[in-house]
Design an enzyme around this catalytic site. Structure first.
Site, PDB file in Angstrom:
ATOM      1  N   HIS A 111       0.787  -1.728  -0.264  1.00  0.00           N
ATOM      2  CA  HIS A 111       0.000   0.397  -0.055  1.00  0.00           C
ATOM      3  C   HIS A 111       0.850   1.559  -0.145  1.00  0.00           C
ATOM      4  CE1 HIS A 111      -3.540   1.925   1.477  1.00  0.00           C
ATOM      5  NE2 HIS A 111      -3.911   1.968  -0.029  1.00  0.00           N
ATOM      6  N   HIS A 149     -14.015   4.439   0.956  1.00  0.00           N
ATOM      7  CA  HIS A 149     -12.752   4.913   1.133  1.00  0.00           C
ATOM      8  C   HIS A 149     -12.467   5.706   1.134  1.00  0.00           C
ATOM      9  CE1 HIS A 149     -10.481   2.226  -0.725  1.00  0.00           C
ATOM     10  NE2 HIS A 149      -9.731   2.975  -0.835  1.00  0.00           N
TER      11      HIS A 149
END
Length: 259
Positions: free
Chosen positions: A152, A231
């Site tokens: 990520h 999100h």
């Protein structure tokens, strides 16, 4: 013996003569003589002197009146000068006080402006969280096959679709549009030279070149691009392009934002 008395301006020289006559009369009275023979001429001389004194007395009276008039005029001029001086002094004091009051007002205005500028400077240099009252749902460098790099490159903030997304601080928008796997995204060059990215937005509220301030709404969260649900993907970078990412949590905390 006849007494000759000068008249007019020589009046004063005859006063001793009148005095002499009076003394002579008194001496005769003391010797038991006839008073009238001496006193009568003296009395007549006195009456005559009074008649001749009238012009001089008038001159003396006029002189006194003139002196009094001149003195009164001088007093009036002095009083007028003192009043003018007092007025000038009062005006000078009032002018000085007005100038001092003006300076105080100007100083207060400048101080207020400085305080406002300082407050604005601080506001523009403050940092806020990109999503209010949220938390990090996926950490930086988390490993997963969901990301092409294998990890990520940012952090995810929990946010339902349509939640307001804010610029974390002041900067200029350098990208606003479709970003591939990031979906609708915005990249902002911050005033300190760093960059921040906001991905997976459902809508954009700014355009390239626009200046933004801390807490300004720039879009709404969503699930566009490569995502498993709504999100906000947030990145901090040293440059505008992919691959220049730095730890977003450390970045925010270094600017006073808990994340």
């Amino acid at each position: 013996m006849a007494f000759i008395r000068a008249t007019g301006k020589h009046r004063r020289a005859n006063r001793p003569a009148r005095t002499t006559r009076s003394i002579a009369g008194i001496a005769t009275l003391a010797a038991g003589g006839v008073v009238a023979s001496v006193a009568s001429p003296a009395l007549a001389a006195t009456d005559e002197a009074r008649t001749h004194d009238t012009g001089l007395q008038r001159a003396v009276v006029l002189g006194d009146e003139l002196a009094n008039h001149v003195e009164a005029q001088a007093d009036a001029q002095q009083a007028e000068a003192e009043a003018a001086a007092a007025k000038a002094k009062a005006e000078a004091v009032a002018k000085r006080q007005a100038e001092e009051a003006k300076q105080r007002v100007e100083a207060a205005r400048k101080a207020k402006e400085r305080a406002a500028r300082e407050a604005e400077r601080k506001r523009l240099n403050t940092f806020v969280a990109p999503v209010a009252d949220s938390y990090v749902s996926t950490s930086y460098k988390a490993s997963s096959g969901l990301w092409s790099s294998g990890s990520h490159t940012g952090i995810d903030f929990h946010a339902a679709s349509g939640t307001s997304v804010h610029a974390v601080s002041s900067g200029t928008v350098v990208e606003a549009g479709w970003g591939g796997a990031y979906g609708n995204n915005i990249v902002i060059k911050m005033n300190d030279g760093t960059y921040t990215q906001y991905g997976h937005l459902s809508s954009l509220g700014v355009s390239v070149g626009q200046h933004v301030t801390p807490g300004q709404q720039i879009g709404l969260s969503g699930s566009t691009g490569n995502t498993t649900g709504p999100h906000l993907h947030f990145e901090a970078r040293t440059g505008a392009d992919y691959g220049s990412d730095i730890d977003p949590v450390a970045y925010l905390r270094s600017h006073g934002v808990n994340a």
